[in-house]
Motif scaffolding. Structure first.
Motif, PDB file in Angstrom:
ATOM      1  N   ILE A 239       3.039   2.346 -19.445  1.00 55.24           N
ATOM      2  CA  ILE A 239       3.103   2.180 -17.989  1.00 55.24           C
ATOM      3  C   ILE A 239       1.728   1.770 -17.465  1.00 55.24           C
ATOM      4  O   ILE A 239       0.701   2.272 -17.932  1.00 55.24           O
ATOM      5  CB  ILE A 239       3.515   3.527 -17.341  1.00 55.24           C
ATOM      6  N   GLY A 240       1.713   0.860 -16.509  1.00 56.87           N
ATOM      7  CA  GLY A 240       0.492   0.587 -15.748  1.00 56.87           C
ATOM      8  C   GLY A 240       0.775   0.998 -14.318  1.00 56.87           C
ATOM      9  O   GLY A 240       1.778   0.547 -13.737  1.00 56.87           O
ATOM     10  N   SER A 241      -0.049   1.869 -13.742  1.00 60.20           N
ATOM     11  CA  SER A 241       0.229   2.336 -12.379  1.00 60.20           C
ATOM     12  C   SER A 241      -1.080   2.531 -11.629  1.00 60.20           C
ATOM     13  O   SER A 241      -2.021   3.129 -12.156  1.00 60.20           O
ATOM     14  CB  SER A 241       1.013   3.658 -12.427  1.00 60.20           C
ATOM     15  N   GLU A 242      -1.125   2.031 -10.395  1.00 64.12           N
ATOM     16  CA  GLU A 242      -2.384   2.103  -9.638  1.00 64.12           C
ATOM     17  C   GLU A 242      -2.137   2.314  -8.145  1.00 64.12           C
ATOM     18  O   GLU A 242      -1.185   1.770  -7.584  1.00 64.12           O
ATOM     19  CB  GLU A 242      -3.172   0.790  -9.768  1.00 64.12           C
ATOM     20  N   VAL A 243      -3.029   3.081  -7.545  1.00 63.26           N
ATOM     21  CA  VAL A 243      -3.125   3.170  -6.079  1.00 63.26           C
ATOM     22  C   VAL A 243      -4.552   2.756  -5.698  1.00 63.26           C
ATOM     23  O   VAL A 243      -5.356   3.567  -5.258  1.00 63.26           O
ATOM     24  CB  VAL A 243      -2.751   4.576  -5.537  1.00 63.26           C
ATOM     25  N   PHE A 244      -4.844   1.464  -5.902  1.00 65.90           N
ATOM     26  CA  PHE A 244      -6.204   0.976  -5.643  1.00 65.90           C
ATOM     27  C   PHE A 244      -6.600   1.095  -4.172  1.00 65.90           C
ATOM     28  O   PHE A 244      -7.783   1.090  -3.850  1.00 65.90           O
ATOM     29  CB  PHE A 244      -6.359  -0.475  -6.147  1.00 65.90           C
ATOM     30  N   SER A 245      -5.583   1.188  -3.280  1.00 58.63           N
ATOM     31  CA  SER A 245      -5.920   1.323  -1.847  1.00 58.63           C
ATOM     32  C   SER A 245      -6.802   2.559  -1.610  1.00 58.63           C
ATOM     33  O   SER A 245      -7.562   2.600  -0.642  1.00 58.63           O
ATOM     34  CB  SER A 245      -4.645   1.417  -1.004  1.00 58.63           C
ATOM     35  N   ARG A 246      -6.717   3.563  -2.508  1.00 56.94           N
ATOM     36  CA  ARG A 246      -7.502   4.801  -2.344  1.00 56.94           C
ATOM     37  C   ARG A 246      -8.999   4.594  -2.584  1.00 56.94           C
ATOM     38  O   ARG A 246      -9.812   5.427  -2.177  1.00 56.94           O
ATOM     39  CB  ARG A 246      -7.030   5.872  -3.356  1.00 56.94           C
ATOM     40  N   ILE A 247      -9.352   3.528  -3.321  1.00 57.04           N
ATOM     41  CA  ILE A 247     -10.771   3.351  -3.680  1.00 57.04           C
ATOM     42  C   ILE A 247     -11.363   2.091  -3.038  1.00 57.04           C
ATOM     43  O   ILE A 247     -12.415   1.615  -3.448  1.00 57.04           O
ATOM     44  CB  ILE A 247     -10.968   3.323  -5.218  1.00 57.04           C
ATOM     45  N   LEU A 248     -10.638   1.548  -2.027  1.00 55.69           N
ATOM     46  CA  LEU A 248     -11.152   0.348  -1.356  1.00 55.69           C
ATOM     47  C   LEU A 248     -12.007   0.732  -0.162  1.00 55.69           C
ATOM     48  O   LEU A 248     -11.705   1.691   0.561  1.00 55.69           O
ATOM     49  CB  LEU A 248      -9.987  -0.527  -0.881  1.00 55.69           C
TER      50      LEU A 248
ATOM     51  N   PHE B   2       0.857  -1.196   0.000  1.00 52.30           N
ATOM     52  CA  PHE B   2       0.000   0.000   0.000  1.00 52.30           C
ATOM     53  C   PHE B   2       0.893   1.247   0.000  1.00 52.30           C
ATOM     54  O   PHE B   2       1.858   1.333   0.773  1.00 52.30           O
ATOM     55  CB  PHE B   2      -0.912   0.044   1.230  1.00 52.30           C
ATOM     56  N   ALA B   3       0.547   2.197  -0.855  1.00 56.30           N
ATOM     57  CA  ALA B   3       1.313   3.439  -0.938  1.00 56.30           C
ATOM     58  C   ALA B   3       0.975   4.356   0.239  1.00 56.30           C
ATOM     59  O   ALA B   3      -0.144   4.332   0.758  1.00 56.30           O
ATOM     60  CB  ALA B   3       0.980   4.148  -2.253  1.00 56.30           C
ATOM     61  N   ALA B   4       1.959   5.176   0.631  1.00 52.25           N
ATOM     62  CA  ALA B   4       1.723   6.196   1.668  1.00 52.25           C
ATOM     63  C   ALA B   4       0.701   7.205   1.126  1.00 52.25           C
ATOM     64  O   ALA B   4       0.580   7.374  -0.103  1.00 52.25           O
ATOM     65  CB  ALA B   4       3.035   6.893   2.009  1.00 52.25           C
ATOM     66  N   PRO B   5      -0.024   7.884   2.032  1.00 51.27           N
ATOM     67  CA  PRO B   5      -1.131   8.757   1.599  1.00 51.27           C
ATOM     68  C   PRO B   5      -0.729   9.854   0.608  1.00 51.27           C
ATOM     69  O   PRO B   5      -1.533  10.266  -0.214  1.00 51.27           O
ATOM     70  CB  PRO B   5      -1.626   9.379   2.915  1.00 51.27           C
ATOM     71  N   ASP B   6       0.529  10.327   0.674  1.00 53.38           N
ATOM     72  CA  ASP B   6       0.930  11.433  -0.216  1.00 53.38           C
ATOM     73  C   ASP B   6       1.585  10.934  -1.509  1.00 53.38           C
ATOM     74  O   ASP B   6       2.104  11.741  -2.288  1.00 53.38           O
ATOM     75  CB  ASP B   6       1.897  12.371   0.517  1.00 53.38           C
ATOM     76  N   VAL B   7       1.578   9.626  -1.736  1.00 52.77           N
ATOM     77  CA  VAL B   7       2.207   9.070  -2.949  1.00 52.77           C
ATOM     78  C   VAL B   7       1.126   8.810  -3.991  1.00 52.77           C
ATOM     79  O   VAL B   7       0.088   8.225  -3.681  1.00 52.77           O
ATOM     80  CB  VAL B   7       2.964   7.761  -2.602  1.00 52.77           C
ATOM     81  N   THR B   8       1.372   9.260  -5.213  1.00 49.00           N
ATOM     82  CA  THR B   8       0.333   9.186  -6.246  1.00 49.00           C
ATOM     83  C   THR B   8       0.684   8.161  -7.331  1.00 49.00           C
ATOM     84  O   THR B   8       1.813   7.666  -7.408  1.00 49.00           O
ATOM     85  CB  THR B   8       0.163  10.556  -6.929  1.00 49.00           C
ATOM     86  N   CYS B   9      -0.293   7.955  -8.190  1.00 50.92           N
ATOM     87  CA  CYS B   9      -0.137   7.082  -9.360  1.00 50.92           C
ATOM     88  C   CYS B   9       1.079   7.496 -10.196  1.00 50.92           C
ATOM     89  O   CYS B   9       1.881   6.646 -10.607  1.00 50.92           O
ATOM     90  CB  CYS B   9      -1.422   7.185 -10.187  1.00 50.92           C
ATOM     91  N   SER B  10       1.239   8.790 -10.441  1.00 47.94           N
ATOM     92  CA  SER B  10       2.362   9.228 -11.288  1.00 47.94           C
ATOM     93  C   SER B  10       3.700   9.034 -10.586  1.00 47.94           C
ATOM     94  O   SER B  10       4.721   8.821 -11.242  1.00 47.94           O
ATOM     95  CB  SER B  10       2.185  10.688 -11.720  1.00 47.94           C
TER      96      SER B  10
ATOM     97  N   PRO C 232      -5.877   7.734 -11.276  1.00 49.90           N
ATOM     98  CA  PRO C 232      -4.932   8.808 -11.605  1.00 49.90           C
ATOM     99  C   PRO C 232      -4.816   9.814 -10.465  1.00 49.90           C
ATOM    100  O   PRO C 232      -5.637   9.817  -9.540  1.00 49.90           O
ATOM    101  CB  PRO C 232      -5.568   9.448 -12.848  1.00 49.90           C
ATOM    102  N   ASP C 233      -3.797  10.677 -10.543  1.00 52.47           N
ATOM    103  CA  ASP C 233      -3.540  11.652  -9.481  1.00 52.47           C
ATOM    104  C   ASP C 233      -4.727  12.600  -9.280  1.00 52.47           C
ATOM    105  O   ASP C 233      -5.014  13.020  -8.162  1.00 52.47           O
ATOM    106  CB  ASP C 233      -2.318  12.516  -9.827  1.00 52.47           C
ATOM    107  N   MET C 234      -5.370  12.992 -10.382  1.00 57.43           N
ATOM    108  CA  MET C 234      -6.467  13.969 -10.320  1.00 57.43           C
ATOM    109  C   MET C 234      -7.383  13.747 -11.515  1.00 57.43           C
ATOM    110  O   MET C 234      -7.074  12.930 -12.389  1.00 57.43           O
ATOM    111  CB  MET C 234      -5.913  15.394 -10.294  1.00 57.43           C
ATOM    112  N   VAL C 235      -8.517  14.452 -11.534  1.00 60.08           N
ATOM    113  CA  VAL C 235      -9.458  14.275 -12.648  1.00 60.08           C
ATOM    114  C   VAL C 235      -8.760  14.646 -13.957  1.00 60.08           C
ATOM    115  O   VAL C 235      -8.809  13.910 -14.931  1.00 60.08           O
ATOM    116  CB  VAL C 235     -10.730  15.121 -12.435  1.00 60.08           C
ATOM    117  N   PHE C 236      -8.121  15.804 -14.009  1.00 58.92           N
ATOM    118  CA  PHE C 236      -7.199  16.130 -15.095  1.00 58.92           C
ATOM    119  C   PHE C 236      -6.210  17.144 -14.588  1.00 58.92           C
ATOM    120  O   PHE C 236      -6.479  17.806 -13.592  1.00 58.92           O
ATOM    121  CB  PHE C 236      -7.934  16.616 -16.359  1.00 58.92           C
ATOM    122  N   PRO C 237      -5.021  17.280 -15.197  1.00 61.12           N
ATOM    123  CA  PRO C 237      -4.552  16.540 -16.369  1.00 61.12           C
ATOM    124  C   PRO C 237      -4.243  15.075 -16.066  1.00 61.12           C
ATOM    125  O   PRO C 237      -4.289  14.638 -14.924  1.00 61.12           O
ATOM    126  CB  PRO C 237      -3.295  17.308 -16.778  1.00 61.12           C
TER     127      PRO C 237
END
Ligand code: ACO
Length: 325
Positions: free
Chosen positions: A144-153, A51-59, A90-95
Motif C-alpha cells: 500500500i502507498g498512503s499519504e496525507v501530505f496536506s499535513r506537512i505543507l 485533501f483529507a479531513a483533519p481527523d482522517v489518517t494515513c491508515s 504515518p498516523d503517529m511516530v509509532f506503531p
C-alpha cells in the motif's frame, strides 16, 4: 518450480474533498499568498488535488484502498501474510501505519511494517514484498502507498503547497508460477537530503525543527529526470527487455514535465504514459499505485501488459519495477 510474485488486484482511495487550482488560489489569496491556475497548470500540469479531513489518517486512506484491492483479487483479508505500507505521513511516530491498518482490516498475526522512502516508497515496498515472496517468507502480500501530505505543507509557501495532495493506492501481490515482477532497481543518495525534506522531529514533548516540507524545486527537477531514465534502463537490462517491450510507463506523478522528459528519453510516446497528476497532484508514495488502479479500472491496462513503475523522491531515493500485469 520457481516462485514469482504477481499483482492479482488493485485498489485506491481519494478523500472526498477535491480542491481545484481555482479553489486553492482563492484560499491562498485570503492569506496574502499569490498564485494562479495558469502558473500551476503551465509549470506542473496539476489542475486539482484531494485533501483529507483533519481527523482522517494515513491508515484510514490505506485501509479503503486495501479493501478494494482485496476485493479485486478475490482474496480474503485473513489469507494475507504480509502488509507493507509506504508512507512519509504515518498516523503517529509509532506503531507503524501498517499495524494500525492491519487492525482496521480486522486482521491479526501477519507481518506488518512501514517503508519510508518518500515518493519512491511504493517501488521500494513492492520490491521488498516480491523478495519475501520469492524466498518463501510470504505468499500473499498487501502493498500500500498512503499519504496525507496536506499535513506537512506550508500554506504560506506557494512554491510547494500547490504541488501535493492526499490519497492511497494498494495492490495484492501473490506467489505465482509465472511472472509477475520481472526486475527491479533501487537506489538512494543521502547527500541530497537538503533539497527535499521535512526537517522537524518530535523531541522532549515538542516538535524540534520545522515540521513542514522544504524543497529546492529546480534541483529536484534536474535530479529526477536523470535518475528516472537510469533506473528504467537498469530494470529493462536486468529483465533482458528493451523500451519497445513497455506497454505502459507509470511514473511517480510529481510534474507532467518530468514525466514528458522521462518518456522522451526512453523513446516512449506520451500515449503510453499513465497520467493522473492533473487530477491528484503529487501524492508521494501513493501516486504510483493510485495511477495503476486508475488505469486498470479505466480499462487502459489489461492483463498481460508490461508495466514500468518508477519512483523518485526525498532522500534522494529512486527506483523502478518492471512487471507483467
Ligand atoms: N504561483 C505563482 N508563481 C510561483 C509559484 C506559484 N505557486 N511558485 C513559484 N512561483 C514563482 C517563483 O517565485 C519565481 O518567480 P521569480 O521568477 O519572480 O523569482 C517563478 O515562479 C519561477 O520559479 P521557479 O522555481 O524557477 O519555477 P520552475 O519552473 O522551476 O517550477 C516547480 C517550479 C514546479 C516546483 C519545478 O521546479 C518542479 O516541478 N520541480 C520538481 C518538483 C517535484 O517534482 N517535486 C517532487 C518530486 S519528489 C517528491 O515527489 C517528493
Amino acid at each position: 518450480m520457481t516462485t514469482y510474485s504477481r499483482i492479482t488486484g488493485t485498489g485506491s482511495y481519494l478523500p472526498p474533498r477535491r480542491v481545484t487550482n481555482a479553489d486553492l488560489t482563492a484560499e491562498l489569496a485570503a492569506k496574502g499568498v499569490e498564485t494562479s491556475d495558469q502558473w500551476i497548470v503551465d509549470r506542473t500540469g496539476i489542475r486539482a488535488r484531494h485533501f483529507a479531513a483533519p481527523d482522517v489518517t494515513c491508515s484510514d486512506l490505506g485501509a479503503y484502498a486495501a479493501r478494494q484491492a482485496l476485493e479485486a483479487a478475490g482474496v480474503a483479508a485473513r489469507d494475507i501474510d504480509l502488509i507493507i505500507v509506504a508512507t512519509s505521513t504515518p498516523d503517529m511516530v509509532f506503531p507503524s501505519a501498517a499495524c494500525i491498518l492491519q487492525n482496521k482490516l480486522g486482521m491479526a498475526g501477519c507481518a506488518a511494517f512501514d517503508v519510508q522512502a518518500v515518493c519512491s516508497g511504493f517501488v521500494y515496498a513492492l520490491t521488498i514484498a516480491d523478495s519475501m515472496i520469492k524466498t518463501g517468507a510470504a505468499s500473499k502480500a498487501l502493498v500500500i502507498g498512503s499519504e496525507v501530505f496536506s499535513r506537512i505543507l506550508d500554506f504560506n509557501d506557494r512554491t510547494t503547497c500547490v504541488l501535493f495532495g492526499d490519497g492511497a493506492g494498494a495492490v495484492v501481490l501473490e506467489a505465482s508460477d509465472t511472472p509477475g515482477i520481472l526486475s527491479s532497481d533501487l537506489h538512494a543518495d543521502g547527500k541530497h537530503v537538503g533539497i527535499l525534506c521535512v526537517p522537524g522531529t518530535v523531541s522532549g514533548g515538542g516538535v524540534l525543527g520545522d515540521p513542514l516540507l522544504k524543497m529546492d524545486g529546480q534541483a529536484v527537477f534536474k535530479l529526477a529526470v536523470g535518475v528516472l531514465e537510469d533506473a528504467a534502463r537498469a530494470a529493462l537490462a536486468k529483465a533482458g527487455k528493451t523500451e519497445a517491450d513497455i506497454d505502459w510507463l507509470i511514473p511517480h506523478q510529481a510534474n507532467i514535465r518530468i514525466m514528458q522528459s522521462t518518456a522522451k528519453k526512453l523513446k516512449l510516446p506520451l500515449e503510453k504514459v499513465v497520467v493522473t497528476v492533473d487530477q491528484h497532484g503529487n501524492t508521494s508514495a501513493a501516486s504510483i499505485p493510485l495511477a495503476l488502479d486508475w488505469a486498470v479500472r479505466g480499462g487502459k491496462i489489461k492483463k498481460g501488459d508490461t508495466l514500468m513503475l518508477e519512483g523518485v523522491g526525498g532522500g534522494f531515493t529512486w527506483g523502478a519495477v518492471l512487471l507483467d500485469f
